[in-house]
Enzyme design. Structure first.
Site, PDB file in Angstrom:
ATOM      1  N   HIS A   1       0.813  -1.221   0.000  1.00  0.00           N
ATOM      2  CA  HIS A   1       0.000   0.000   0.000  1.00  0.00           C
ATOM      3  C   HIS A   1       0.848   1.274   0.000  1.00  0.00           C
ATOM      4  O   HIS A   1       0.320   2.376  -0.101  1.00  0.00           O
ATOM      5  CB  HIS A   1      -0.958  -0.010   1.193  1.00  0.00           C
ATOM      6  CG  HIS A   1      -2.278   0.671   0.909  1.00  0.00           C
ATOM      7  ND1 HIS A   1      -2.485   1.443  -0.207  1.00  0.00           N
ATOM      8  CD2 HIS A   1      -3.448   0.682   1.585  1.00  0.00           C
ATOM      9  CE1 HIS A   1      -3.720   1.911  -0.209  1.00  0.00           C
ATOM     10  NE2 HIS A   1      -4.331   1.465   0.871  1.00  0.00           N
TER      11      HIS A   1
ATOM     12  N   ASP B   1      -2.278   1.801  -4.881  1.00  0.00           N
ATOM     13  CA  ASP B   1      -3.512   2.244  -4.244  1.00  0.00           C
ATOM     14  C   ASP B   1      -4.597   1.193  -4.446  1.00  0.00           C
ATOM     15  O   ASP B   1      -4.512   0.350  -5.357  1.00  0.00           O
ATOM     16  CB  ASP B   1      -3.952   3.608  -4.800  1.00  0.00           C
ATOM     17  CG  ASP B   1      -4.028   3.575  -6.306  1.00  0.00           C
ATOM     18  OD1 ASP B   1      -5.098   3.241  -6.820  1.00  0.00           O
ATOM     19  OD2 ASP B   1      -2.996   3.838  -6.959  1.00  0.00           O
TER      20      ASP B   1
END
Ligand code: CAO
Length: 372
Positions: free
Chosen positions: A342, A346
């Protein structure tokens, strides 16, 4: 260990510890042993403290000597990215000498690390048999467990984003059955499993979402960059007698589904025999882990370091679902669970990539339309 004077910036004393305190794999050798706990040495499984000739498990205590080495030798192992505990020392009391390191590195180059895997298989047996001794028994980690400890500890520094979705396997089951029926005696593989289709679907989707095939790199000043890789080397998590191994199928972009099946079979056979080479297990760019042949519906896969995404497949099973007209139908449903790094991926990109893989697997004709 550094002891600094009150005002001095330079260290007063610099002591090189026998074990690297940053390496949990080595800490076991310096910690004190609990009195009622016996130890089995990986280096001497057939002699004292290991399995006797009769196959019985003995609980006598032996020490691990393989980690004794001078600071100079330790420095050489670090240069070659070798764990001291992996090397059998030929010096006094099992001390690891410079020649031992050289020999080990040469053997590793020529793919002779096979024995590490068979040692792991043996230790796995010892770990299981330790139960029958009735007492708590201390055993060393297998080679593969040591690797897992290091790799997973690193992996867990990555912030994981988990995304899971349902896949209807029915079209793939039909296609697979048609293809498998067509494979004659001259076919290089007797059957094709779900994996080659999924691996190809991932590769085709990567053409659209190359970020998922990238690697995050930090330069000396900790400045991050992304290395976007054009080659799709897709890792396959494999359960072998020695434990978890993750060889990868190279250049999937340029392989047919049958080619992938052939390579998967080769890797499965080598993995089963503990004969995977360093080339087989290095250079992966993304991983697929199918735990569904064993069980489980949803899995939270752990990203392999040097990669930014992994797909975990759960077990496909017949489940009731609503069709378009609201009727209940039986469908073969399996979960695809993705973990993405992450820091650079995204959620929306991960979701789009996952949706494309789902589309390609559920409508395999679309997959063929994209193949070169
Ligand atoms: N759902 C339901 N059935 C499945 C399935 C799934 N997701 N995946 C495989 N199967 C079935 C196959 O269809 C096959 O049966 P049939 O040939 O009769 O149809 C059977 O299970 C055995 O499959 P396989 O193991 O021969 O082949 P594969 O290509 O699907 O899997 C491999 C190969 C290497 C991924 C697998 O053997 C393996 O090792 N899986 C475990 C991976 C693992 O440990 N992951 C966890 C990593 S983190 O610790």
């Amino acid at each position: 260990m550094k002891l600094t004077g009150l005002r001095e910036v330079q260290p007063l004393v610099d002591i090189d510890l026998q074990a690297d305190i940053n390496d949990p794999g080595q800490l076991g050798e310096v910690q004190s042993e609990a009195p009622a706990v016996s130890t089995v040495s990986e280096r001497t499984p057939k002699t004292s403290g290991g399995m006797s000739e009769s196959g019985q498990f003995s609980t006598s205590t032996t020490r691990l000597h393989g980690s004794l080495a001078t600071p100079a030798v330790r420095r050489i192992t670090r240069e070659h990215d070798v764990e001291l505990t992996e090397i059998t020392g030929t010096g006094k009391d099992g001390r690891v000498l410079k020649e031992d390191v050289t020999r080990f590195v040469e053997a590793r180059k020529s793919g002779e690390l096979v024995s590490q895997l068979s040692q792991s298989s043996l230790l796995r047996t010892l770990q299981t048999q330790a139960l029958s001794s009735g007492a708590e028994t201390k055993v060393p980690l297998t080679h593969i467990q040591s690797q897992m400890l290091k790799a997973m500890t690193k992996s867990l520094t990555i912030p994981h984003f988990l995304y899971s979705d349902e896949i209807n396997f029915d079209p793939l089951i039909q296609l697979r059955s048609t293809i498998n029926k067509s494979l004659g005696a001259s076919s290089p593989v007797p059957r094709v499993s779900f994996m080659p289709f999924v691996i190809k679907a991932v590769s085709l989707a990567l053409d659209q979402y190359p970020l998922l095939n990238s690697r995050l790199e930090f330069d000396a000043g900790s400045k991050p960059s992304l290395i976007i890789r054009s080659q799709h080397n897709i890792g396959v998590a494999m359960d072998t007698p020695a434990g978890l191994v993750v060889p990868n199928i190279k250049d999937v972009k340029n392989l047919s589904i049958l080619d992938i099946a052939v390579e998967l079979k080769r890797l499965q056979e080598l993995g089963g025999e503990g004969r995977l080479t360093p080339a087989d297990v290095s250079g992966g760019t993304i991983t697929v882990s199918n735990i569904g042949n064993i069980g489980g519906t949803v899995v939270a896969p752990v990203i392999v370091t040097g990669e930014v995404a992994i797909l975990g497949m759960g077990r496909a099973q017949k489940l009731p679902r609503f069709n378009e007209s609201g009727g209940i139908v039986a469908e073969t449903i399996g979960n695809f669970s993705w973990s993405a790094d992450h820091r650079v991926v995204d959620g929306a990109t991960m979701a789009r990539m996952a949706a494309l893989v789902r589309e390609l697997v559920e409508v395999p004709e679309k997959m063929f339309a994209r193949m070169k």
